[in-house]
Each structure stands twice: as structure tokens, then as C-alpha cells.
Design a protein around this motif. Structure first.
Motif, PDB file in Angstrom:
ATOM      1  N   HIS A  36      19.247 -20.451  21.171  1.00  0.00           N
ATOM      2  CA  HIS A  36      19.857 -21.011  19.955  1.00  0.00           C
ATOM      3  C   HIS A  36      19.068 -22.227  19.466  1.00  0.00           C
ATOM      4  O   HIS A  36      18.725 -22.320  18.281  1.00  0.00           O
ATOM      5  CB  HIS A  36      21.318 -21.374  20.224  1.00  0.00           C
ATOM      6  N   SER A  37      18.759 -23.141  20.368  1.00  0.00           N
ATOM      7  CA  SER A  37      17.986 -24.336  19.993  1.00  0.00           C
ATOM      8  C   SER A  37      16.605 -23.947  19.493  1.00  0.00           C
ATOM      9  O   SER A  37      16.104 -24.501  18.510  1.00  0.00           O
ATOM     10  CB  SER A  37      17.831 -25.275  21.193  1.00  0.00           C
ATOM     11  N   ARG A  38      15.985 -22.987  20.170  1.00  0.00           N
ATOM     12  CA  ARG A  38      14.646 -22.537  19.778  1.00  0.00           C
ATOM     13  C   ARG A  38      14.675 -21.934  18.374  1.00  0.00           C
ATOM     14  O   ARG A  38      13.816 -22.223  17.544  1.00  0.00           O
ATOM     15  CB  ARG A  38      14.118 -21.545  20.807  1.00  0.00           C
ATOM     16  N   LYS A  39      15.684 -21.105  18.088  1.00  0.00           N
ATOM     17  CA  LYS A  39      15.790 -20.473  16.764  1.00  0.00           C
ATOM     18  C   LYS A  39      15.955 -21.537  15.680  1.00  0.00           C
ATOM     19  O   LYS A  39      15.279 -21.485  14.642  1.00  0.00           O
ATOM     20  CB  LYS A  39      16.961 -19.498  16.732  1.00  0.00           C
ATOM     21  N   LEU A  40      16.836 -22.508  15.914  1.00  0.00           N
ATOM     22  CA  LEU A  40      17.051 -23.567  14.927  1.00  0.00           C
ATOM     23  C   LEU A  40      15.780 -24.386  14.711  1.00  0.00           C
ATOM     24  O   LEU A  40      15.417 -24.702  13.575  1.00  0.00           O
ATOM     25  CB  LEU A  40      18.198 -24.476  15.367  1.00  0.00           C
ATOM     26  N   ALA A  41      15.101 -24.737  15.786  1.00  0.00           N
ATOM     27  CA  ALA A  41      13.864 -25.524  15.670  1.00  0.00           C
ATOM     28  C   ALA A  41      12.782 -24.729  14.947  1.00  0.00           C
ATOM     29  O   ALA A  41      12.059 -25.278  14.115  1.00  0.00           O
ATOM     30  CB  ALA A  41      13.385 -25.958  17.048  1.00  0.00           C
ATOM     31  N   GLU A  42      12.664 -23.435  15.239  1.00  0.00           N
ATOM     32  CA  GLU A  42      11.658 -22.606  14.564  1.00  0.00           C
ATOM     33  C   GLU A  42      11.945 -22.497  13.070  1.00  0.00           C
ATOM     34  O   GLU A  42      11.020 -22.532  12.259  1.00  0.00           O
ATOM     35  CB  GLU A  42      11.585 -21.221  15.198  1.00  0.00           C
ATOM     36  N   GLU A  43      13.214 -22.367  12.703  1.00  0.00           N
ATOM     37  CA  GLU A  43      13.544 -22.295  11.275  1.00  0.00           C
ATOM     38  C   GLU A  43      13.104 -23.564  10.554  1.00  0.00           C
ATOM     39  O   GLU A  43      12.550 -23.496   9.453  1.00  0.00           O
ATOM     40  CB  GLU A  43      15.058 -22.110  11.085  1.00  0.00           C
ATOM     41  N   VAL A  44      13.322 -24.719  11.177  1.00  0.00           N
ATOM     42  CA  VAL A  44      12.949 -25.986  10.542  1.00  0.00           C
ATOM     43  C   VAL A  44      11.436 -26.179  10.551  1.00  0.00           C
ATOM     44  O   VAL A  44      10.836 -26.501   9.528  1.00  0.00           O
ATOM     45  CB  VAL A  44      13.662 -27.169  11.231  1.00  0.00           C
ATOM     46  N   ILE A  45      10.799 -25.942  11.689  1.00  0.00           N
ATOM     47  CA  ILE A  45       9.349 -26.150  11.798  1.00  0.00           C
ATOM     48  C   ILE A  45       8.597 -25.224  10.848  1.00  0.00           C
ATOM     49  O   ILE A  45       7.646 -25.635  10.177  1.00  0.00           O
ATOM     50  CB  ILE A  45       8.872 -25.902  13.252  1.00  0.00           C
ATOM     51  N   LEU A  46       9.002 -23.957  10.808  1.00  0.00           N
ATOM     52  CA  LEU A  46       8.318 -22.975   9.965  1.00  0.00           C
ATOM     53  C   LEU A  46       8.866 -22.942   8.541  1.00  0.00           C
ATOM     54  O   LEU A  46       8.350 -22.203   7.699  1.00  0.00           O
ATOM     55  CB  LEU A  46       8.412 -21.586  10.610  1.00  0.00           C
ATOM     56  N   ASN A  47       9.918 -23.726   8.282  1.00  0.00           N
ATOM     57  CA  ASN A  47      10.560 -23.796   6.968  1.00  0.00           C
ATOM     58  C   ASN A  47      10.953 -22.407   6.464  1.00  0.00           C
ATOM     59  O   ASN A  47      10.675 -22.042   5.325  1.00  0.00           O
ATOM     60  CB  ASN A  47       9.657 -24.511   5.957  1.00  0.00           C
ATOM     61  N   LYS A  48      11.600 -21.634   7.335  1.00  0.00           N
ATOM     62  CA  LYS A  48      12.012 -20.277   7.003  1.00  0.00           C
ATOM     63  C   LYS A  48      13.415 -20.006   7.512  1.00  0.00           C
ATOM     64  O   LYS A  48      13.732 -20.311   8.650  1.00  0.00           O
ATOM     65  CB  LYS A  48      11.128 -19.239   7.692  1.00  0.00           C
ATOM     66  N   SER A  49      14.216 -19.414   6.651  1.00  0.00           N
ATOM     67  CA  SER A  49      15.497 -18.857   7.069  1.00  0.00           C
ATOM     68  C   SER A  49      15.954 -17.905   5.977  1.00  0.00           C
ATOM     69  O   SER A  49      15.499 -17.984   4.837  1.00  0.00           O
ATOM     70  CB  SER A  49      16.535 -19.944   7.332  1.00  0.00           C
ATOM     71  N   VAL A  55      17.930 -26.492   7.401  1.00  0.00           N
ATOM     72  CA  VAL A  55      17.958 -27.922   7.663  1.00  0.00           C
ATOM     73  C   VAL A  55      19.398 -28.377   7.919  1.00  0.00           C
ATOM     74  O   VAL A  55      19.658 -29.129   8.865  1.00  0.00           O
ATOM     75  CB  VAL A  55      17.334 -28.715   6.494  1.00  0.00           C
ATOM     76  N   GLU A  56      20.329 -27.906   7.108  1.00  0.00           N
ATOM     77  CA  GLU A  56      21.739 -28.262   7.295  1.00  0.00           C
ATOM     78  C   GLU A  56      22.246 -27.793   8.658  1.00  0.00           C
ATOM     79  O   GLU A  56      22.935 -28.526   9.370  1.00  0.00           O
ATOM     80  CB  GLU A  56      22.608 -27.657   6.187  1.00  0.00           C
ATOM     81  N   ARG A  57      21.877 -26.552   9.030  1.00  0.00           N
ATOM     82  CA  ARG A  57      22.293 -26.016  10.332  1.00  0.00           C
ATOM     83  C   ARG A  57      21.732 -26.866  11.466  1.00  0.00           C
ATOM     84  O   ARG A  57      22.423 -27.165  12.434  1.00  0.00           O
ATOM     85  CB  ARG A  57      21.810 -24.563  10.499  1.00  0.00           C
ATOM     86  N   PHE A  58      20.477 -27.252  11.332  1.00  0.00           N
ATOM     87  CA  PHE A  58      19.841 -28.040  12.376  1.00  0.00           C
ATOM     88  C   PHE A  58      20.489 -29.418  12.495  1.00  0.00           C
ATOM     89  O   PHE A  58      20.733 -29.905  13.599  1.00  0.00           O
ATOM     90  CB  PHE A  58      18.337 -28.176  12.116  1.00  0.00           C
ATOM     91  N   LEU A  59      20.799 -30.047  11.369  1.00  0.00           N
ATOM     92  CA  LEU A  59      21.439 -31.364  11.401  1.00  0.00           C
ATOM     93  C   LEU A  59      22.832 -31.282  12.022  1.00  0.00           C
ATOM     94  O   LEU A  59      23.228 -32.166  12.785  1.00  0.00           O
ATOM     95  CB  LEU A  59      21.512 -31.951   9.995  1.00  0.00           C
ATOM     96  N   GLU A  60      23.578 -30.221  11.714  1.00  0.00           N
ATOM     97  CA  GLU A  60      24.902 -30.036  12.328  1.00  0.00           C
ATOM     98  C   GLU A  60      24.768 -29.866  13.838  1.00  0.00           C
ATOM     99  O   GLU A  60      25.529 -30.451  14.612  1.00  0.00           O
ATOM    100  CB  GLU A  60      25.595 -28.817  11.731  1.00  0.00           C
ATOM    101  N   TYR A  61      23.796 -29.068  14.247  1.00  0.00           N
ATOM    102  CA  TYR A  61      23.574 -28.845  15.676  1.00  0.00           C
ATOM    103  C   TYR A  61      23.162 -30.143  16.374  1.00  0.00           C
ATOM    104  O   TYR A  61      23.644 -30.461  17.449  1.00  0.00           O
ATOM    105  CB  TYR A  61      22.511 -27.759  15.878  1.00  0.00           C
TER     106      TYR A  61
END
Length: 127
Positions: A36-49, A55-61
Motif C-alpha cells: 500500500h505504501s509503495r503504491k501511494l509513493a509510486e503514484e506521487v513520484i511518477l505523478n500517475k494515477s 497527492v490527496e491520497r498520499f497526504l491522507e495516508y
């Protein structure tokens, strides 16, 4: 933050990153980061979802991780016991785990146990 650094390096090195100043002992291995953490970090780092709300999901997490909810009646000893569960293995398993994960707290006693068992110190060095 460390998970984000690991995810970044995991994706950047194959794309051509050939120099970086990092302390590899301080970063978790990419494969050790929970999915879960890896998926969220990859979405932010790669700027893809799929929905663009990574970004909102990552900040909530991040807020949940920073201030975890305490379960009623939860004791504090379970996490520490699970953390050192690897200590119940053989000295070979313990040495392997300690070397891979950069844990030197028990190295003297584990090497001494190996030395007493193997009789020839060179056998420890050679594996």
C-alpha cells in the motif's frame, strides 16, 4: 519519507540516475516496503494515477501514519516481540538477517556461537 526515497531510487536508476548521495543502510529495501505504501509513493513520484487524486491520497495516508489511531485495550509489547522474532532462528539465519538488514546489535554473540559450533574460524568467514 524513507519509503519515498527508496521508490524514487528504484525507478530512477534504470532510467539513468548514476550518482546520488544516500545512506543505503538508512533506507528500506524496495521489496520490504508494504504494498500500500509503495503504491501511494509510486503514484506521487511518477505523478500517475487513474483519478488524478494521488497527492490527496498520499497526504491522507501520511497523516494516518503520523497520528495512528490507538485501538482500545491495545498493549504496547506486541510490536517489539514481533520485531525481534528473527532472533529465534539458528545462528546462520540470525547472521544472515543481521547482515542483510544492517543490524549489528547481536553480531558478537552470534559470531561467537558460530565459532564455538564450527571450531575453525575460517569456516565462519568463508560461509
Amino acid at each position: 519519507r524513507d519509503a519515498m526515497h527508496s521508490v524514487f531510487l528504484y525507478h530512477a536508476v534504470p532510467k539513468g540516475l548514476n550518482m546520488s548521495i544516500v545512506n543505503p543502510g538508512a533506507l528500506p529495501r524496495y521489496s520490504d516496503i508494504d504494498a500500500h505504501s509503495r503504491k501511494l509513493a509510486e503514484e506521487v513520484i511518477l505523478n500517475k494515477s487513474d483519478d488524478g487524486k494521488h497527492v490527496e491520497r498520499f497526504l491522507e495516508y501520511a497523516e494516518q501514519v503520523r497520528k495512528p489511531a490507538v485501538a482500545p485495550g491495545a498493549g504496547g509489547g506486541g510490536a517489539a516481540a514481533g520485531k525481534d522474532a528473527w532472533r529465534s532462528g539458528t545462528y546462520t539465519e540470525r547472521l544472515h538477517h543481521g547482515l542483510i538488514n544492517g543490524i549489528d546489535k547481536f553480531i558478537n554473540e552470534d559470531v561467537e556461537e558460530a565459532r564455538q559450533d564450527l571450531k575453525v574460524p575460517l569456516t565462519i568467514i568463508e560461509g
